[in-house]
Design a protein around this motif. Structure first.
Motif, PDB file in Angstrom:
ATOM      1  N   SER A  66      47.026  38.763  56.167  1.00  0.00           N
ATOM      2  CA  SER A  66      46.034  38.450  57.186  1.00  0.00           C
ATOM      3  C   SER A  66      44.952  39.525  57.257  1.00  0.00           C
ATOM      4  N   THR A  67      45.194  40.708  56.685  1.00  0.00           N
ATOM      5  CA  THR A  67      44.215  41.787  56.738  1.00  0.00           C
ATOM      6  C   THR A  67      43.564  42.086  55.409  1.00  0.00           C
ATOM      7  N   ARG A  68      44.187  41.670  54.312  1.00  0.00           N
ATOM      8  CA  ARG A  68      43.670  41.960  52.972  1.00  0.00           C
ATOM      9  C   ARG A  68      43.547  40.667  52.180  1.00  0.00           C
ATOM     10  N   PRO A  69      42.328  40.253  51.842  1.00  0.00           N
ATOM     11  CA  PRO A  69      42.183  39.047  51.039  1.00  0.00           C
ATOM     12  C   PRO A  69      42.767  39.216  49.639  1.00  0.00           C
ATOM     13  N   VAL A  70      43.363  38.159  49.143  1.00  0.00           N
ATOM     14  CA  VAL A  70      43.811  38.088  47.754  1.00  0.00           C
ATOM     15  C   VAL A  70      43.121  36.855  47.168  1.00  0.00           C
ATOM     16  N   LEU A  71      42.147  37.098  46.311  1.00  0.00           N
ATOM     17  CA  LEU A  71      41.379  36.001  45.737  1.00  0.00           C
ATOM     18  C   LEU A  71      42.018  35.538  44.440  1.00  0.00           C
ATOM     19  N   MET A  72      42.194  34.236  44.335  1.00  0.00           N
ATOM     20  CA  MET A  72      42.710  33.650  43.109  1.00  0.00           C
ATOM     21  C   MET A  72      41.563  32.898  42.433  1.00  0.00           C
ATOM     22  N   PHE A  73      41.366  33.194  41.160  1.00  0.00           N
ATOM     23  CA  PHE A  73      40.358  32.518  40.353  1.00  0.00           C
ATOM     24  C   PHE A  73      41.086  31.608  39.381  1.00  0.00           C
ATOM     25  N   GLU A  74      40.749  30.331  39.414  1.00  0.00           N
ATOM     26  CA  GLU A  74      41.341  29.346  38.507  1.00  0.00           C
ATOM     27  C   GLU A  74      40.251  28.862  37.550  1.00  0.00           C
ATOM     28  N   TYR A  75      40.449  29.136  36.275  1.00  0.00           N
ATOM     29  CA  TYR A  75      39.472  28.807  35.242  1.00  0.00           C
ATOM     30  C   TYR A  75      39.935  27.553  34.510  1.00  0.00           C
ATOM     31  N   SER A  76      39.139  26.501  34.556  1.00  0.00           N
ATOM     32  CA  SER A  76      39.412  25.261  33.816  1.00  0.00           C
ATOM     33  C   SER A  76      38.475  25.257  32.617  1.00  0.00           C
ATOM     34  N   LEU A  77      39.041  25.449  31.438  1.00  0.00           N
ATOM     35  CA  LEU A  77      38.232  25.668  30.248  1.00  0.00           C
ATOM     36  C   LEU A  77      38.526  24.645  29.169  1.00  0.00           C
ATOM     37  N   THR A  88      44.298  31.923  35.024  1.00  0.00           N
ATOM     38  CA  THR A  88      44.288  32.319  36.434  1.00  0.00           C
ATOM     39  C   THR A  88      44.229  33.835  36.514  1.00  0.00           C
ATOM     40  N   SER A  89      43.409  34.336  37.437  1.00  0.00           N
ATOM     41  CA  SER A  89      43.385  35.771  37.704  1.00  0.00           C
ATOM     42  C   SER A  89      43.354  35.990  39.213  1.00  0.00           C
ATOM     43  N   TYR A  90      43.734  37.203  39.606  1.00  0.00           N
ATOM     44  CA  TYR A  90      43.800  37.551  41.029  1.00  0.00           C
ATOM     45  C   TYR A  90      43.024  38.835  41.279  1.00  0.00           C
ATOM     46  N   LEU A  91      42.329  38.866  42.397  1.00  0.00           N
ATOM     47  CA  LEU A  91      41.611  40.059  42.821  1.00  0.00           C
ATOM     48  C   LEU A  91      42.129  40.445  44.201  1.00  0.00           C
ATOM     49  N   PHE A  92      42.846  41.570  44.266  1.00  0.00           N
ATOM     50  CA  PHE A  92      43.402  42.078  45.518  1.00  0.00           C
ATOM     51  C   PHE A  92      42.369  43.006  46.153  1.00  0.00           C
ATOM     52  N   THR A 115      21.211  41.291  40.869  1.00  0.00           N
ATOM     53  CA  THR A 115      21.797  42.128  41.916  1.00  0.00           C
ATOM     54  C   THR A 115      22.587  43.255  41.278  1.00  0.00           C
ATOM     55  N   GLN A 116      22.461  44.449  41.831  1.00  0.00           N
ATOM     56  CA  GLN A 116      23.245  45.589  41.356  1.00  0.00           C
ATOM     57  C   GLN A 116      24.699  45.372  41.767  1.00  0.00           C
ATOM     58  N   VAL A 117      25.620  45.451  40.809  1.00  0.00           N
ATOM     59  CA  VAL A 117      27.042  45.235  41.069  1.00  0.00           C
ATOM     60  C   VAL A 117      27.860  46.399  40.546  1.00  0.00           C
ATOM     61  N   THR A 118      29.069  46.507  41.078  1.00  0.00           N
ATOM     62  CA  THR A 118      30.047  47.454  40.566  1.00  0.00           C
ATOM     63  C   THR A 118      31.053  46.663  39.746  1.00  0.00           C
ATOM     64  N   LEU A 119      31.416  47.184  38.596  1.00  0.00           N
ATOM     65  CA  LEU A 119      32.353  46.507  37.700  1.00  0.00           C
ATOM     66  C   LEU A 119      33.757  47.050  37.940  1.00  0.00           C
ATOM     67  N   TRP A 120      34.706  46.131  38.191  1.00  0.00           N
ATOM     68  CA  TRP A 120      36.095  46.497  38.458  1.00  0.00           C
ATOM     69  C   TRP A 120      36.986  45.797  37.445  1.00  0.00           C
ATOM     70  N   ARG A 121      37.649  46.582  36.580  1.00  0.00           N
ATOM     71  CA  ARG A 121      38.520  46.028  35.537  1.00  0.00           C
ATOM     72  C   ARG A 121      39.971  46.065  36.017  1.00  0.00           C
ATOM     73  N   ASP A 122      40.697  44.968  35.770  1.00  0.00           N
ATOM     74  CA  ASP A 122      42.109  44.942  36.166  1.00  0.00           C
ATOM     75  C   ASP A 122      42.945  45.803  35.227  1.00  0.00           C
ATOM     76  N   SER A 123      44.170  46.075  35.617  1.00  0.00           N
ATOM     77  CA  SER A 123      45.025  46.993  34.868  1.00  0.00           C
ATOM     78  C   SER A 123      45.423  46.458  33.493  1.00  0.00           C
ATOM     79  N   SER A 124      45.306  45.154  33.277  1.00  0.00           N
ATOM     80  CA  SER A 124      45.644  44.583  31.975  1.00  0.00           C
ATOM     81  C   SER A 124      44.453  44.566  31.015  1.00  0.00           C
ATOM     82  N   ASP A 125      43.274  44.999  31.501  1.00  0.00           N
ATOM     83  CA  ASP A 125      42.027  44.979  30.725  1.00  0.00           C
ATOM     84  C   ASP A 125      41.628  43.570  30.305  1.00  0.00           C
ATOM     85  N   GLU A 126      42.041  42.562  31.055  1.00  0.00           N
ATOM     86  CA  GLU A 126      41.708  41.179  30.708  1.00  0.00           C
ATOM     87  C   GLU A 126      40.548  40.623  31.543  1.00  0.00           C
ATOM     88  N   TYR A 127      40.391  41.095  32.760  1.00  0.00           N
ATOM     89  CA  TYR A 127      39.369  40.563  33.658  1.00  0.00           C
ATOM     90  C   TYR A 127      38.573  41.715  34.266  1.00  0.00           C
TER      91      TYR A 127
END
Length: 156
Positions: A66-77, A88-92, A115-127
């Motif tokens: 309820s305090t921390r969003p967990v975003l799920m991305f579902e890619y239909s390719l 599927t990937s997740y952004l905590f 837009t200026q953005v910050t790039l955040w790579r997941d620990s698996s280096d996949e997303y």
């Protein structure tokens, strides 16, 4: 028999009141709900064999916290050959809406959708997530099993 009939009538009235109360509470809750909307994404790239990949991606908060969003991305390719698949990937995110530092590495900045953005790579280096100063994910770079693609926000 008169007593049984009054009990049935009373029970019916109680059920009607309960149903009406439930529907009213649901209606008020729906009106007060923030109704967070999440963007959709267009995906393009290539597979390990060089075949073009296109598709879409959807994002939503899976409600893990309820305090921390967990975003799920579902890619239909789909490949140019017509082979369809999903990823599927997740952004905590932390309480401030930033990616959790222990799960993601800040790998620099870029310009995405003007837009200026910050790039955040997941620990698996996949997303790699392109996050703007307001915490919106404008794009996601995908590097999975030879796939090289980018999902770019299509609708805000």
């Amino acid at each position: 028999m008169g007593m049984d009939r009054s009990v049935v009538i009373l029970a019916t009235v109680v059920v009607i009141i309960c149903v009406a109360g439930t529907m009213t509470a649901f209606g008020i809750g729906s009106l007060l709900d923030e109704g967070d909307t999440f963007p959709s994404y267009e995906v393009s790239g290539s597979s390990a064999n060089g075949s073009a990949i296109t598709g879409t991606a959807a994002c939503h908060d899976i409600g893990e916290s309820s305090t921390r969003p967990v975003l799920m991305f579902e890619y239909s390719l789909a490949t140019a050959d017509g082979d369809a698949f999903t990823l599927t990937s997740y952004l905590f995110l932390d309480e401030d809406g930033n990616p959790v530092g222990t799960l993601y590495t800040n790998v620099g900045t870029a310009t995405t959708l003007d837009t200026q953005v910050t790039l955040w790579r997941d620990s698996s280096d996949e997303y790699t997530y392109h996050v703007d100063p307001e915490g919106n994910v404008l794009a996601v770079d995908i590097r999975v099993d030879g796939i090289v693609a980018t999902a770019v926000q299509a609708t805000p």
